[in-house]
Scaffold this active site. Sequence first.
Site, short mmCIF file in Angstrom:
data_model
loop_
_atom_site.label_atom_id
_atom_site.label_comp_id
_atom_site.label_asym_id
_atom_site.label_seq_id
_atom_site.Cartn_x
_atom_site.Cartn_y
_atom_site.Cartn_z
CG ASP A 273 -1.39 -7.34 8.38
OD1 ASP A 273 -2.04 -6.28 8.33
OD2 ASP A 273 -0.16 -7.41 8.21
CE LYS A 280 -0.19 -7.71 4.99
NZ LYS A 280 1.28 -7.51 4.90
CD GLU A 352 0.18 -5.52 11.24
OE1 GLU A 352 0.37 -6.72 11.53
OE2 GLU A 352 0.67 -4.98 10.22
NE ARG A 354 6.99 -2.28 12.70
CZ ARG A 354 7.88 -2.27 11.71
NH1 ARG A 354 8.77 -1.29 11.61
NH2 ARG A 354 7.88 -3.24 10.82
#
Length: 500
Positions: A273, A280, A352, A354
């Site tokens: 991720d 991030k 992301e 969910r």
Amino acid sequence: MDFFIKSGSPEKQRSACIIIGIFATRRLSGPAEQIDSVSDGYLSALLRRGNIEGEIGQILFLQQIPGVLSERVLLVGCGKERELNESNYQKIIQKTMQTLNESGTLEAICFLSELHINGKDNYWAIRQGIEITKDTLYSFDKFKSQKTKKRRALHKLTFITQSRKQLSKAELAVTHGKAISSGIKACKDLTNMPANICTPLYLAEQAQQLAEQHEKISVSILDQHALKDLKMHSYLAVAQGSSNPAYLSLLHYKGGETAQKPIILIGKGVTFDSGGLSLKGSAAMDEMKYDMAGAAAVYGTLKAIADLNLPLNVIGILAGAENMPAGNAYRPGDILTTMSGQTVEVLNTDAEGRLVLCDVLTYVERFDPECVIDIATLTGACIGALGHNISALLTPHNGLAHELLKASQQAGDKAWQLPMDDEYQSQLESPFADMNNLGGNAAGTITAACFLSRFTAKYTWAHLDIAGTAWRPAGPNKGATGRPVALLTQFLINRSDDQQ
């Protein structure tokens, strides 16, 4: 390493080492008193000289004690007797196993499971002893060219039960402990894999291998084409910026009657991720390989229940995807149509998980489930709320919440229920779509669960946020914890009545 059960007094055990407890203020435990008696006060004399005080973490090896058949006796400090709780017992076992492993002891007989632990019984002490031992001795050196050189490894550990009447209960503790430990190890190994190897396809391949190893497990894999045909556009949007395509892997464990409704476990499997276009920060981004720990926990749990041969039907789902920034990545401001037909305005591509789970929650309606539990490293807010010790549980179904909280206490894999009141739903309102995917800064763990709840109206459902508990973020033990395999397996043991 293997584990055994027996009953008997400490002085009569013939072994390389026996392990007994000493309490703070130099008090002998029951087994220690027995050794002291046959050795004419040998241990009492040591305590009077101050060789060991009995504080937690203190260790003293003794050899050739008069009247004792074992070669060595390991004295372990257990702290104050009245304060011997679950946490302190875990620390005692950890220190004991570290000592045995470093000393090159091949086998040992452990009397620590006879200690009186507040609110716990012998079954719990033995099972926790096994799980903590396996956790303490775990290492992940698959990618080290120079493997850590070890002394002779501990390969046999026997736990003592007070009487023969308790043997069957103690044997069940060993059976459960070994299966759960095996599932935890599988979860850890999968979570610790680097993202250049552990891709969504790799998750699918691991699912196939698990099915090949267990007669009662079958597997089905949905690739991107199948997901597109199912109109799982939200799930696919997350994956579209990556060169590694999405795969949804379903493990069908059939241990119950054909008519028995399945319990469904859904694991978030975002194998890396980056945050997508909502990128991030670089600090600790290496840890984002563990964003598939939910899928790994489901994998480990299926392995554990297959080893236990539980009489249940369970479907474990690994929702594999990778969230990367690219020219074709989904964007903040995009509106996605989910499999349910509901629309979502994307406010942040780093929310992301969910978006993957919502389509899977719709997909599982076809199985007419007994209940559905999703497991996900979903929100950083969960770490802010509960830290790294307790998982968050959210569900509108009080009965299921009670079952999961009970299982968490039994397993020593703690969870805490957070509210899901309707007032939080308003934070998901969007002027352009049915909902947004963020919910704002306040109560982030709760609003994420509220988002998921909009896709679960047709069955009983719970959500476990393991963002804080699936990973140790620093120190020599940095890496996967294997949680919440123990909680989930205990929940399924309870559902199957395969209990102590």
